[in-house]
Design an enzyme around this catalytic site. Structure first.
Site, mmCIF file in Angstrom:
data_model
loop_
_atom_site.group_PDB
_atom_site.id
_atom_site.type_symbol
_atom_site.label_atom_id
_atom_site.label_comp_id
_atom_site.label_asym_id
_atom_site.label_seq_id
_atom_site.Cartn_x
_atom_site.Cartn_y
_atom_site.Cartn_z
ATOM 1 N N GLY A 55 0.828 -1.201 0.000
ATOM 2 C CA GLY A 55 0.000 0.000 0.000
ATOM 3 C C GLY A 55 0.860 1.249 0.000
ATOM 4 O O GLY A 55 2.079 1.176 0.143
ATOM 5 N N PRO A 56 0.233 2.421 -0.146
ATOM 6 C CA PRO A 56 0.991 3.676 -0.213
ATOM 7 C C PRO A 56 1.691 3.991 1.112
ATOM 8 O O PRO A 56 1.373 3.406 2.142
ATOM 9 C CB PRO A 56 -0.080 4.727 -0.538
ATOM 10 C CG PRO A 56 -1.378 4.087 -0.190
ATOM 11 C CD PRO A 56 -1.203 2.616 -0.317
ATOM 12 N N PRO A 57 2.651 4.929 1.094
ATOM 13 C CA PRO A 57 3.409 5.254 2.319
ATOM 14 C C PRO A 57 2.516 5.891 3.383
ATOM 15 O O PRO A 57 1.535 6.563 3.062
ATOM 16 C CB PRO A 57 4.464 6.265 1.837
ATOM 17 C CG PRO A 57 4.443 6.205 0.350
ATOM 18 C CD PRO A 57 3.103 5.721 -0.061
ATOM 19 N N GLY A 58 2.887 5.642 4.641
ATOM 20 C CA GLY A 58 2.244 6.346 5.752
ATOM 21 C C GLY A 58 0.925 5.775 6.221
ATOM 22 O O GLY A 58 0.221 6.412 6.999
ATOM 23 N N GLY B 251 0.616 2.794 7.802
ATOM 24 C CA GLY B 251 0.779 1.966 9.003
ATOM 25 C C GLY B 251 1.159 0.524 8.748
ATOM 26 O O GLY B 251 0.858 -0.346 9.549
ATOM 27 N N LYS B 252 1.859 0.251 7.636
ATOM 28 C CA LYS B 252 2.249 -1.141 7.337
ATOM 29 C C LYS B 252 3.223 -1.675 8.395
ATOM 30 O O LYS B 252 3.080 -2.790 8.895
ATOM 31 C CB LYS B 252 2.884 -1.218 5.942
ATOM 32 C CG LYS B 252 1.964 -0.807 4.815
ATOM 33 C CD LYS B 252 2.576 -1.031 3.467
ATOM 34 C CE LYS B 252 3.754 -0.127 3.169
ATOM 35 N NZ LYS B 252 3.388 1.302 3.080
ATOM 36 N N THR B 253 4.223 -0.859 8.722
ATOM 37 C CA THR B 253 5.236 -1.288 9.700
ATOM 38 C C THR B 253 4.620 -1.469 11.079
ATOM 39 O O THR B 253 4.907 -2.436 11.779
ATOM 40 C CB THR B 253 6.372 -0.258 9.757
ATOM 41 O OG1 THR B 253 6.863 -0.042 8.431
ATOM 42 C CG2 THR B 253 7.508 -0.744 10.638
ATOM 43 N N SER C 234 -11.400 5.135 -16.792
ATOM 44 C CA SER C 234 -12.658 5.383 -16.086
ATOM 45 C C SER C 234 -13.279 6.754 -16.373
ATOM 46 O O SER C 234 -14.281 7.110 -15.777
ATOM 47 C CB SER C 234 -12.456 5.206 -14.576
ATOM 48 O OG SER C 234 -11.513 6.125 -14.086
ATOM 49 N N LYS D 63 -13.041 7.213 -4.615
ATOM 50 C CA LYS D 63 -13.744 8.156 -5.493
ATOM 51 C C LYS D 63 -15.019 8.685 -4.828
ATOM 52 O O LYS D 63 -15.322 9.878 -4.897
ATOM 53 C CB LYS D 63 -14.107 7.467 -6.811
ATOM 54 C CG LYS D 63 -12.901 7.206 -7.706
ATOM 55 C CD LYS D 63 -13.318 6.444 -8.958
ATOM 56 C CE LYS D 63 -12.128 6.202 -9.876
ATOM 57 N NZ LYS D 63 -12.520 5.438 -11.073
#
Length: 780
Positions: free
Chosen positions: A363-366, A368-370, A686, A729
């Protein structure tokens, strides 16, 4: 007290004698033997026999453990013996020396409560029956051979005895010489006593001796093997001790250190082959001068190996309720991710030995993956170690360097295990998509072995040179861009997509997690700084544009710092920040609200787009001019969007009559399609629905509703196809105050993921054909 018996007077009848029941011993006629007596009845029997003619009847018990034997507990054949000597010892123990006189059968046992007596009948020791001389000679030779083998097990056996047996030519004398001097089982000896025929006696004796020799040989073999094993260990121990003392005398204290290494290696829980390798290294150390470079290399190597958690495992009782509580406390939202992690933990709870479950949080940075990986480690009760892979371009970073190189050290995997101090930690491989490869090797290929459950049970680090079992570890990886991970590596992982946070989720995260955390870090109490809900929403909308919450946290930290300064200087006691105060604290707004059509207009449609930092409202404008049929597309649009514009034009030509559009517009009109914010690149299929609606509106003169937004891909025949990123969206439409959103009918199932607040505020209209979109959006 010692007595020598000289009296021959018998106070009893000739066939009744005081009796001693023997335990594990058998007497023979002519045999001199000694034994200890401690039972009261036996002591009394000897004392009374001494007062008479000094003769006893010795008969053996069936079982040695019977203390008070009856007639049924005794064999029926014994020996009348003459007491030669008695020695009284302390504790009422008597040592008795006797000589067998003749064999006798037990007729009746008399027990007067104090001593045993027996009525016996004399029996010949050997029958007078004739025997075959040749058979006797053969048996005698066999007995002599087996006795010679038997005597070889007893080095202290007198040579005279062996010579006497080997030169014996009388069957009776041979039998007596062998039987009296062999340590046979008492049951076998009783059988020999009861037998009268000399041939049978020799046969039984041969069988008993042969069996005894086989047992002795086997016992000797076992003892030899055990002795060899112990001797080797003792020899090594003595030699090492001697070497240690010599080194002490020479002033080489390093020897002590080498021996401490050896002791530590012996205590390690490792396989024998690895232990042997480490012992060789320690042995090398004992032979090297302490100050040599090689000794330093070996010491560094052994210190690293011994520092590893060989066989050390953390044990924790997994609980799904506890794990769920930890995940809920640490993270807001992310329902699907949490559900998948709880499934992962449930499997580990039911089968702790499971292998091969490697999760990749993408997923994108920031977002909360870590921190999710940390929460999983806490929920599992395992030690946590993080390995950052961003920018790693050398394979040796993963597998380590050969220990012979200057400054060599183990790879990041082994270092992580050292830090964790456990052989089954949770290891997080952060930014696995940022691995690089160059001339020094491909680190992603080295990761293949680490993340393969079939191979990592014997992971070999180049520095260690001995295998380490990684199969008990739990591996979790994180990535921003899954497409950047090499195929074979991605194949070993299960990807869990973490979507970007919506504005609603960011609001809750800020309120429940970020503000309390920053207040604590800045030494502020909740009563000293209050940030209103409106201010939080304004920070999210006007001061941040991101998928995660890092910038949002920095903005909150900035508010805390400025508040802390005011309170510390005594200017104020507490601060309350509202939306209108943000400009004073954070400066002018960095981002404006999404551009949207505020009134019903011809040729202007509110489209919805997905970006890596969330959804945005993207109005699309179409202008029709007199010309020669040119189509101009501006706004930094990509190839896919340019193709969508051509499809839209072709579709409008096919429905021109229905909407009163000039059928020849493609010849005499120029069409200009524009997406505002021209500096921002835009691409994707889209926007097809939005373009077609804007074209029909511009060419027919019908205005488009300002409170409607739409998304979807189209075909040439006007079919509406599904799109991705619906959740983001719809959040953009909600923020912009849109009341109706047109979505492809195939995206209806995705509405489950849409936030509840969005579903309450917006009416969703699924469309399968472009006609439905046009009927809803255009004002006729």
């Amino acid at each position: 007290m010692e007595q020598t018996i000289k009296s021959d007077k018998n106070t009893e009848k000739d066939n009744i004698f005081y009796t001693v029941a023997m335990r594990g011993l058998v007497a023979f006629p002519k045999m001199v033997m000694h034994f200890d007596v401690s039972r009261e009845k036996s002591v009394k029997a000897i004392e009374r026999a001494l007062k008479g003619d000094g003769k006893l009847f010795l008969v053996t018990q069936h079982e040695a453990y019977v203390d008070d034997p009856k007639s049924s507990d005794l064999y029926k054949v014994g020996v009348v013996a003459e007491i030669k000597q008695v020695l009284k010892l302390p504790d009422n123990i008597m040592k008795v020396l006797v000589e067998g006189v003749y064999k006798a059968n037990l007729v009746r046992l008399i027990d007067d409560g104090e001593a045993l007596r027996a009525e016996v009948k004399r029996s010949p020791a050997y029958s007078r029956a004739k025997y075959d001389e040749v058979e006797a000679e053969a048996l005698m030779r066999s007995v002599k051979d087996v006795f010679e083998r038997y005597s070889s097990f007893f080095p202290r056996m007198p040579k005279e005895l062996l010579t006497s047996v080997m030169t014996q030519d009388s069957p009776v004398k041979l039998f007596e010489a062998v039987t009296f001097n062999c340590n046979l089982n008492y049951r076998d000896k009783q059988t020999l006593l009861e037998e009268s025929n000399i041939i049978n006696k020799l046969s039984v004796l041969f069988a008993c001796l042969t069996s005894e020799v086989e047992i002795l040989e086997l016992e000797n073999l076992i003892n030899e093997q055990t002795k060899n094993s112990i001797d080797k260990g003792q020899k090594e121990f003595y030699l090492r001790e001697q070497l240690r003392v010599i080194q002490e005398q020479l002033g080489e204290d390093d020897g002590e250190e080498a021996f401490s290494y050896i002791n530590d290696i012996m205590d390690l829980k490792i396989d024998e082959k690895s232990r042997e390798k480490l012992l060789k290294e320690a042995d090398k150390l004992t032979k090297l001068p302490p100050s040599s470079q090689e000794a330093f290399v070996i010491k560094n190597y052994l210190d690293t190996v011994l520092d590893l958690p060989w066989g050390k495992y953390t044990k924790a009782k997994l609980s799904i309720e506890k794990a769920e509580a930890i995940l809920e406390k640490d993270h807001y939202g992310l329902k699907k991710v949490k559900e998948r992690i709880l499934e992962f933990l449930a499997v580990h709870m039911l089968n702790p030995e499971i292998k091969g479950q490697i999760i990749c949080l993408a997923g994108p940075p920031g977002i909360g993956k870590t921190s999710i990986a940390k929460s999983i480690a806490k929920a599992m009760g395992r030690k946590y170690a993080r390995v950052s892979l961003g920018g790693v371009r050398d394979e040796a970073d993963i597998r380590g360097h050969r220990k012979t190189y200057v400054g060599a050290m183990p790879g990041r995997i082994i270092t992580a295990l050292q830090q964790a101090g456990s052989a089954n930690p949770l290891i997080l491989f952060d930014e696995i998509d940022k691995l690089c490869s160059d001339i020094k090797g491909d680190p992603s290929s080295a990761m293949l072995e680490v993340l393969d459950s079939e191979q990592n049970n014997a992971f070999r680090d180049h520095f260690l040179e001995v295998p380490f079992d990684l199969s008990k570890c739990v591996f979790i990886t994180t990535a921003n861009n899954v497409s950047a991970i090499p195929g074979p590596l991605l194949d070993r992982m299960e990807v869990i997509e973490l979507p970007s946070y919506t504005a609603e989720e960011k609001f809750h995260i800020a309120k429940e997690h970020l503000i309390p955390k920053q207040l604590k870090e800045h030494g502020l109490k909740a009563s000293q700084l209050r940030i209103t809900d409106g201010a939080i929403n304004d920070i999210i909308q006007f001061y941040t544009k991101e998928a995660g919450v890092r910038t949002l946290e920095r903005c909150i930290a900035s508010l805390c710092r400025k508040t802390a300064k005011k309170i510390a200087s005594g200017e104020v006691q507490k601060v309350s920040i509202k939306g209108k105060d943000l400009q004073e604290y954070l400066g002018i707004k960095k981002y404006l609200a999404d551009i949207s059509s505020k009134k019903d207009q011809v040729g202007v449609v509110n489209g919805l787009a997905w970006t890596s930092v969330g959804g945005v409202l993207m109005p699309l404008e179409v202008l029709v001019l007199d010309g020669t049929g040119k189509i101009e597309v501006t706004g930094s649009l990509g190839d896919v969007m340019k193709e969508s514009s051509r499809i839209a034009v072709s579709y409008v030509r096919s429905v021109a009559k229905k909407y009163n559009i000039d059928p020849d517009f493609y010849k005499n009109k120029d069409i200009h399609i524009h997406a505002p914010e021209g500096a921002v690149p835009k691409d994707g299929p889209s926007a097809g629905v939005t373009m077609a609606t804007a074209l029909v509106s511009a060419l027919s003169g019908l205005p488009v509703r300002a409170d409607v937004a739409m998304t979807g891909e189209i075909t040439l025949h006007g079919k509406v196809l599904p799109i991705g990123g619906l959740r983001e969206k719809t959040m953009a439409a909600y923020k912009a105050g849109i009341k109706t959103v047109l979505i492809p009918v195939d995206n209806k199932a995705d509405l489950e993921e849409v936030d509840d607040v969005v579903k309450e505020a917006i009416e969703f209209i699924p469309a399968d054909k472009l006609e439905k979109v046009l009927d809803t959006a255009l004002i006729k």
